[in-house]
Design an enzyme around this catalytic site. Structure first.
Site, PDB file in Angstrom:
ATOM      1  N   GLY A 169      55.971 -11.962  38.797  1.00  0.00           N
ATOM      2  CA  GLY A 169      54.543 -11.678  38.908  1.00  0.00           C
ATOM      3  C   GLY A 169      53.824 -11.886  37.592  1.00  0.00           C
ATOM      4  O   GLY A 169      54.188 -11.306  36.589  1.00  0.00           O
ATOM      5  N   SER A 170      52.801 -12.721  37.579  1.00  0.00           N
ATOM      6  CA  SER A 170      52.201 -13.089  36.307  1.00  0.00           C
ATOM      7  C   SER A 170      50.901 -13.847  36.518  1.00  0.00           C
ATOM      8  O   SER A 170      50.401 -13.970  37.627  1.00  0.00           O
ATOM      9  CB  SER A 170      53.194 -13.948  35.518  1.00  0.00           C
ATOM     10  OG  SER A 170      53.855 -14.848  36.380  1.00  0.00           O
TER      11      SER A 170
END
Length: 202
Positions: A169-170
């Site tokens: 997640g980014s």
């Protein structure tokens, strides 16, 4: 194809899955444990996948995900792309050029979708193209503590070439010189790294 960075995460639960599967043959009560580790292995394998892409025209998206916002700032169009945990997390070069800078920038660890997440720890890759400097920022999130760059200063990169990755997640921020390209992407648009055309050259 699975990224080599994912092997250290994938192999342990995969081995445990095999062990508990063999045990489940003798004792069915162990079957739920096998299913848990098999599911973990599948999820991690899905996360670290690295599919081949058919490279698009113009300026291509550097990552899979959803366009959060597009901002004009200091002569650049900033395209913010959020990657959820199910997206491919390989980051690609949006254009062909030469890497002129790679910086590890310290920062916080807010969730990648949150306001102010652009100030999280990041890796900034600068690419020179036709006399213009483009910037790709690999921004970490709550779990993605350290983005990884696969390029060095002086490297020649092709459009769509893999330049790094971020785990779990980014966000990716692409800074496009206003004088060099027109933005075609729109907020909330789903984009595919290396394939989706998000801008056209001027």
């Amino acid at each position: 194809m699975i990224l080599r960075e994912g092997m250290k995460w994938t192999i342990p639960p995969a081995i445990l899955s095999v062990i508990f599967l063999l045990m489940a043959v003798q004792n069915s009560k162990v079957l739920p444990v096998f299913l848990i580790f098999a599911a973990i292995t599948a999820i991690i394998t899905l996360f670290f996948r690295d599919p081949e892409r058919r490279i698009g025209d113009g300026v291509v998206s550097p990552a899979d995900g959803t366009v959060l916002q597009i901002i004009k700032r200091d002569g650049y169009h900033e395209v913010h792309i959020f990657l959820n945990i199910y997206n491919v997390h390989v980051v690609r070069s949006p254009i062909e050029g030469t890497v002129v800078g790679v910086e590890d920038v310290s920062g916080g660890h807010k969730p990648a979708f949150a306001r102010g997440a652009e100030k999280n720890r990041k890796v900034r890759v600068m690419i020179k193209e036709q006399g213009h400097e483009w910037v790709v920022e690999l921004v970490g999130g709550l779990l993605a503590r350290k983005p990884i760059s696969w390029v060095r200063v002086g490297d020649r990169v092709l459009k769509g070439e893999r330049i790094g990755m971020i785990t779990f997640g980014s966000r990716v921020i692409l800074r496009i010189p206003e004088a060099r390209a027109k933005i075609l992407a729109k907020p909330n648009e789903k984009v595919v790294g290396g394939e989706t055309t998000i801008g056209e050259f001027l």
